[in-house]
Write an enzyme that holds these catalytic residues in place. Structure first.
Site, PDB file in Angstrom:
ATOM      1  N   ASP A 195      -9.791  -6.715  18.846  1.00  0.00           N
ATOM      2  CA  ASP A 195     -10.627  -6.431  17.668  1.00  0.00           C
ATOM      3  C   ASP A 195     -11.126  -5.006  17.793  1.00  0.00           C
ATOM      4  O   ASP A 195     -10.793  -4.310  18.767  1.00  0.00           O
ATOM      5  CB  ASP A 195     -11.776  -7.446  17.548  1.00  0.00           C
ATOM      6  CG  ASP A 195     -12.111  -7.716  16.085  1.00  0.00           C
ATOM      7  OD1 ASP A 195     -12.450  -6.754  15.376  1.00  0.00           O
ATOM      8  OD2 ASP A 195     -12.011  -8.876  15.643  1.00  0.00           O
ATOM      9  N   HIS A 283      -9.272  -4.702  11.723  1.00  0.00           N
ATOM     10  CA  HIS A 283      -9.858  -4.993  13.042  1.00  0.00           C
ATOM     11  C   HIS A 283      -9.075  -4.313  14.176  1.00  0.00           C
ATOM     12  O   HIS A 283      -8.946  -4.867  15.266  1.00  0.00           O
ATOM     13  CB  HIS A 283      -9.914  -6.510  13.289  1.00  0.00           C
ATOM     14  CG  HIS A 283     -10.893  -7.207  12.403  1.00  0.00           C
ATOM     15  ND1 HIS A 283     -12.201  -7.400  12.755  1.00  0.00           N
ATOM     16  CD2 HIS A 283     -10.756  -7.744  11.161  1.00  0.00           C
ATOM     17  CE1 HIS A 283     -12.826  -8.043  11.767  1.00  0.00           C
ATOM     18  NE2 HIS A 283     -11.971  -8.251  10.788  1.00  0.00           N
ATOM     19  N   GLU A 343     -10.140  -9.508   6.527  1.00  0.00           N
ATOM     20  CA  GLU A 343     -11.131  -8.445   6.351  1.00  0.00           C
ATOM     21  C   GLU A 343     -10.536  -7.036   6.477  1.00  0.00           C
ATOM     22  O   GLU A 343     -10.874  -6.289   7.388  1.00  0.00           O
ATOM     23  CB  GLU A 343     -12.260  -8.626   7.382  1.00  0.00           C
ATOM     24  CG  GLU A 343     -12.971  -9.963   7.228  1.00  0.00           C
ATOM     25  CD  GLU A 343     -14.137 -10.136   8.177  1.00  0.00           C
ATOM     26  OE1 GLU A 343     -15.132 -10.729   7.757  1.00  0.00           O
ATOM     27  OE2 GLU A 343     -14.055  -9.706   9.348  1.00  0.00           O
TER      28      GLU A 343
HETATM   29  C1  ACM Z   1     -13.157 -14.132  10.335  1.00  0.00           C
HETATM   30  O1  ACM Z   1     -14.219 -14.739  10.564  1.00  0.00           O
HETATM   31  N1  ACM Z   1     -13.176 -12.840  10.029  1.00  0.00           N
HETATM   32  C2  ACM Z   1     -11.879 -14.800  10.378  1.00  0.00           C
END
Ligand code: ACM
Length: 760
Positions: A195, A283, A343
């Site tokens: 991440d 991410h 995201e």
């Molecule tokens: C997530 O909680 N962004 C999968």
């Protein structure tokens, strides 16, 4: 038989039936599909033998280690048929199904596969007293009640997740976590390995991913954890993962491939499949900082919500991603590999020349289309390597092939699972509420997890089979230590385990009783679980003359200590071992401690208020229902003073979020009259996500304000019989949509407010 005898017998028989239904026959979680108790016992002693075929020696070893820990010696292998535990594979059973037959001279455990036998061993293990697991504490023998168990799981995917990027966890902890998963018959562990905050798996072709990308200077979340550590040592950063470099404090760590391969082998012996996630295209800041060519702009930074993603429009990105995944495929034998896909801030793609070029060439109209192009291309690569792709539900946007597996998480996109099913995808349910175990637990979490409906109500029969199961996620931004991770995961994970294994015959009352005995085993296994909640705690307590404070400890390993001078209770504070009489307004801080350490585990702040009974009001010509005032945007000011005119008005006798509302953030005021039938002290329970404040007359009865995930708060008020002004202000900040108000009177079970009480 005489008539009276027949009647007495019948009453006895009925009583026995009721008793049997209430009291679970065995203290096992997940509870098996069918249990028949029989007379007699089987005694396992050093003279007992194990009869196992060659292909079950791994499972036999696991059982033998448990037995050695209990009685001091392993059982000899033998082909004999008495005083023996026989493990067998029975191809007529489903893979994880098992049958356990304990008779006086013989135990037969058969499973549809070695996994089925292993699941049965966990049942056998829980039938042994937890004392059998105390290291160095030997028992003369193990005694097992004769019985017959037939058991199989409801869902094929029963998972937990662990984010090792935001904070890192040792390999030893991963092994302990897997052991706990195995004990409760989970079968998948999803590791979120990369991440923005850290890349945690060695990739030989790109060494900077871990040389640089595994380390960071301390971030806001670290600071927030450090601040909380002043009151809770489990919130301190794990010192094993801190280093000084160039005079700077850094946090980090990673797993070498060798460590990971060894760990995957360990998990395999426990029939837990490790599913790795390498989250992209978003991410990816830790990777881009090490390999800047990966983004469209040559750097990565935080945007409004998310960081700059990798660029899906350059061939060099695909070369990198495929090289990374080739190494991942070689470490993890699971057929499922998670690519994330959540995201993504796509603004850097929208202004990129290479992206405009690719969009023109491929006829892609939007940046969302680019995301779909990236995921679909990667899926083809996965499939060509014999792997199946899993992605978060954003991968559905702009189209995904039906062969990908979709992990549903966005509670605020309720249509996503059905959309995936209609597209032919298989779906794993992990909705934030109630399956994000990084949300703080409260007294309702166990119930909510236990009763979570894996298949949403009303889904067509033909699609239901493609919901393969569920998983709870443990995001670690605010989980800096292994003890904290255990606290957040347990016992919620145990409730999820029974939900997923024994879905059709769940019974929360029975589960709650059996859970009490599991705590003793968790103590032996050194798991820092969240201690059970005290029953029926009212935080804003009202009395007219005097009140009494006392709670019975639900388990042995628990001590209650309190202060009445506003200080935090410590291990030295007075213990609440007898009822405390309260005669004046008082603030009591009640602390829950485990007997095993001096940390304050839970804090209840109890506000005792002496009140006179509130006079009722008279209001002629009332009509039924409350007035709901709906504001489709949240106010800018917290007191709502800038909301002059509601966007719509409605009348209702139900306090809940109306299903027609689809604004992400809004306010509803419910105002009117509550007309109570009897004078006395009323208790109100307000469960909401986000903010809710209930006032009756001039009294704020429950203040559950602030932007938060679903939590319940309660409060009391002394009311005269009759009508009282009522106001409930609810704010939704995005995501939760939860609003529930219950009441109780004279110790009744909390219930919905009767419609007849609500007027305007
Ligand atoms: C997530 O909680 N962004 C999968």
């Amino acid at each position: 038989m005489k008539k009276l005898h027949i009647l007495l017998f019948f009453i006895f028989f009925l009583n026995t039936m009721v008793w049997c239904r209430q009291k679970p026959a065995i203290d096992v979680i997940p509870y098996p599909s069918s249990v028949t108790l029989m007379n007699g016992t089987f005694i396992i002693s050093s003279g007992t033998a194990l009869n196992v075929p060659q292909d079950l020696v791994g499972e036999a070893d696991f059982l033998n280690e448990l037995i050695k820990n209990a009685i001091g010696s392993k059982l000899q292998l033998s082909r004999r048929n008495n005083n023996v535990i026989k493990l067998i594979k029975n191809k007529s059973l489903k893979s994880e199904e098992y049958r356990l037959n304990v008779s006086k001279n013989l135990i037969i455990l058969s499973g549809g596969s070695s996994a089925g036998v292993f699941r049965g061993i966990q049942t056998l293990r829980q039938l042994f007293s937890e004392k059998a697991e105390i290291p160095g504490h030997l028992l003369p023998s193990l005694s097992l009640r004769c019985l017959n168990i037939e058991d199989l799981p409801s869902f094929e995917y029963r998972g937990l997740h662990l984010d090792v990027s935001r904070h890192f966890f040792s390999v030893d902890f991963l092994k302990k976590y897997v052991d706990m998963l195995a004990l409760y018959k989970f079968n998948k562990l999803h590791l979120h390995l990369t991440d923005d905050q850290g890349w945690r798996i060695e990739i030989k072709k790109y060494p900077k991913l871990t040389e640089n990308g595994a380390w960071r200077t301390l971030n806001n979340q670290d600071s927030a954890c450090i601040a909380k550590a002043a009151d809770n040592p489990d919130m301190a950063l794990d010192s094993r993962f801190l280093r000084k470099k160039d005079g700077q404090q850094q946090y980090g760590g990673y797993y070498t491939q060798k460590q990971m391969i060894d760990f995957v082998k360990y998990a395999t012996t426990r029939h837990i499949e490790i599913i790795p996630e390498i989250d992209m295209p978003g991410h990816m800041m830790a990777a881009i900082k090490s390999y800047p060519f990966l983004s469209c702009t040559g750097d990565s930074h935080w945007g409004k919500l998310f960081t700059t993603p990798i660029c899906p429009c350059k061939e060099s990105t695909y070369e990198f991603a495929q090289n990374v995944f080739k190494e991942i495929f070689a470490i993890f034998p699971s057929k499922y590999i998670h690519i994330g896909g959540d995201e993504v801030d796509r603004t850097s793609w929208e202004t990129s020349g290479v992206c405009n070029e690719l969009m023109r060439k491929e006829g892609i109209k939007t940046s969302a289309g680019l995301q779909s192009y990236f995921i679909n291309r990667m899926e083809k690569f996965f499939n060509a390597n014999g792997k199946k792709l899993i992605g978060w539900d954003e991968i559905l946007e702009e189209g995904i092939s039906s062969t990908a597996m979709v992990m549903y998480w966005r509670t605020w996109v309720p249509e996503a699972p059905l959309k995936a099913l209609k597209n032919g995808n298989r779906v794993i349910m992990t909705p934030g509420e109630p399956l994000y175990f990084d949300y703080p637990p409260n007294k309702n979490s166990l119930y909510n997890v236990y009763n979570f409906s894996v298949i949403p109500k009303g889904y067509p029969d033909k699609d239901r089979g493609n919901i393969v199961g569920a998983q709870a996620n443990l995001w670690s931004e605010m989980i800096p230590s292994e003890k904290r991770a255990e606290y957040m995961a347990f016992p919620r994970a145990i409730a999820l385990a029974e939900n997923l294994w024994s879905h059709e015959h769940r019974n929360f009352k029975s589960f709650s009783k059996r859970l009490l005995t599991q705590y003793a085993r968790l103590d032996v296994l050194g798991v820092n679980y969240r201690l059970p909640d005290l029953e029926n705690v009212i935080t804003d307590r009202v009395f007219i003359n005097q009140d009494t404070l006392f709670y019975k400890n639900p388990i042995n390993n628990m001590v209650l200590r309190y202060t009445d001078n506003e200080s935090r209770p410590s291990a030295k504070s007075l213990s609440l071992d007898k009822p405390l009489i309260i005669k004046e307004n008082k603030l009591i801080k009640l602390g829950v401690f485990s007997k095993t350490d001096t940390n304050l585990r839970e804090l209840y702040v109890l506000n005792f208020k002496k009140q006179t009974i509130m006079n009722s009001v008279s209001k002629p010509n009332v009509s039924s229902g409350l007035l709901g005032s709906y504001y489709k945007k949240l106010p800018l000011r917290s007191d709502g003073a800038d909301l002059t005119k509601p966007d719509s008005l409605f009348y209702t006798d139900m306090i809940s979020v109306p299903p027609s509302i689809n604004s992400p953030a809004f306010r509803i005021d419910y105002t009117g009259i509550i007309d109570v039938p009897e004078a006395g002290i009323y208790t109100f329970y307000l469960d909401c996500d986000d903010s809710g404040i209930l006032s009756i007359g001039d009294n704020v009865v429950v203040d559950n304000g602030g932007m938060h995930s679903a939590i319940e708060k309660n409060g009391q008020v002394a009311l005269e019989k009759g009508m009282h002004p009522f106001k409930l202000v609810f704010l939704e900040g995005g995501g939760g949509y939860k609003l529930k108000l219950l009441y109780s009177f004279k110790n009744s079970e909390p219930a919905e407010l009767p419609q007849l009480w609500l007027k305007h």
